[in-house]
Design an enzyme around this catalytic site. Structure first.
Site, PDB file in Angstrom:
ATOM      1  N   CYS A 238       0.853  -1.182   0.000  1.00  6.67           N
ATOM      2  CA  CYS A 238       0.000   0.000   0.000  1.00  6.67           C
ATOM      3  C   CYS A 238       0.887   1.229   0.000  1.00  6.67           C
ATOM      4  CB  CYS A 238      -0.920   0.010   1.213  1.00  6.67           C
ATOM      5  SG  CYS A 238      -2.282   1.152   1.032  1.00  6.67           S
ATOM      6  N   CYS A 239       0.606   2.173  -0.883  1.00  5.78           N
ATOM      7  CA  CYS A 239       1.522   3.285  -1.135  1.00  5.78           C
ATOM      8  C   CYS A 239       1.583   4.239   0.052  1.00  5.78           C
ATOM      9  CB  CYS A 239       1.077   4.060  -2.362  1.00  5.78           C
ATOM     10  SG  CYS A 239       0.982   3.057  -3.844  1.00  5.78           S
TER      11      CYS A 239
END
Length: 249
Positions: free
Chosen positions: A85-86
């Site tokens: 997840c960024c």
């Protein structure tokens, strides 16, 4: 022609006057999201740990005044890997905070049928108006066996779950006897978020990752994926899913 576009809204959380984290979200139910996030990160243990919380929408701040906080949260906050997840504000599995706040589901308070899985997924998707208009958000719903109890959406998968968790903490809604229905991929970060919230069963229309399933086995969480087109896959802890027995002819 005109089109409906989803909104991104950066919000910075301050705890007792100090900046803690900046999150990018859909600008609804922000207070609930922050409460859920702080609880899942172990900064607070319960809603009563918050003395005051207010949203400064114009400037993009949420101010949280606490009665007490976990004294180790700042040290633990940085001791993590960045996962799929960024963004540095959304680390995944992960070490100290996640180990301390993820709950192992040893109980069997929830049992649902295969038909329940299909019905709850369809109900969540039918009610997802913002997704139908924009295609740009994730949806999550907290359900009992009969229907949706609470639903939330956000551009961030984690945010949608935090909004549900925060609402339940604020309004003292029981979670252990509920099911989480989710629209996105079941990654390790999402599985850990489910464990932190304290749900025994998570349903998704999408795929799981290998690490998510390993964590689900360890934490005794039932995972059901690819709920679509009349089929589904039960991956872990199948004893909570009532599988129909085919009649012999």
């Amino acid at each position: 022609m005109e089109d409906v576009i989803v909104t991104e809204y950066p919000v910075t959380v301050k705890i007792n006057g100090e900046e803690f984290v900046t999150m990018v979200c859909t600008p609804e139910h922000i207070e609930e999201m922050v409460i859920g996030y702080l609880a899942s990160e172990g900064v607070i243990r319960k809603y009563d740990d918050i003395e005051d919380i207010w949203v400064q929408e114009k400037d993009g701040y949420v101010h949280v005044k606490t009665k007490k906080v976990n004294p180790y949260y700042q040290e633990f906050q940085n001791k993590r890997y960045i996962t799929s997840c960024c963004g540095a504000s959304r680390q995944g599995f992960v070490f100290v905070n996640d180990k301390l706040t993820a709950k192992k589901m040893d109980s069997m308070k929830v049992r649902i049928s295969v038909d329940d899985c299909f019905r709850l997924m369809n109900e969540m998707q039918d009610s997802a108006e913002t997704f139908q208009q924009t295609g740009g958000v994730h949806n999550a719903a907290l359900c009992d066996r009969q229907s949706i109890v609470l639903s939330r959406m956000d551009i961030g998968r984690h945010n949608a779950l935090d909004k549900i968790y925060g609402y339940c903490l604020k309004h003292d809604i029981s979670i252990r006897d509920k099911v989480l229905v989710f629209s996105g991929r079941l990654s390790s970060e999402i599985l850990l978020k489910v464990a932190k919230i304290g749900c025994e069963v998570v349903l998704t229309k999408s795929a799981p990752t290998e690490l998510a399933l390993k964590l689900a086995e360890e934490l005794k969480i039932t995972t059901v994926g690819f709920i679509r087109n009349g089929s589904l896959n039960v991956y872990t802890c199948p004893e909570r899913i009532e599988i129909p027995v085919k009649e012999a002819f």
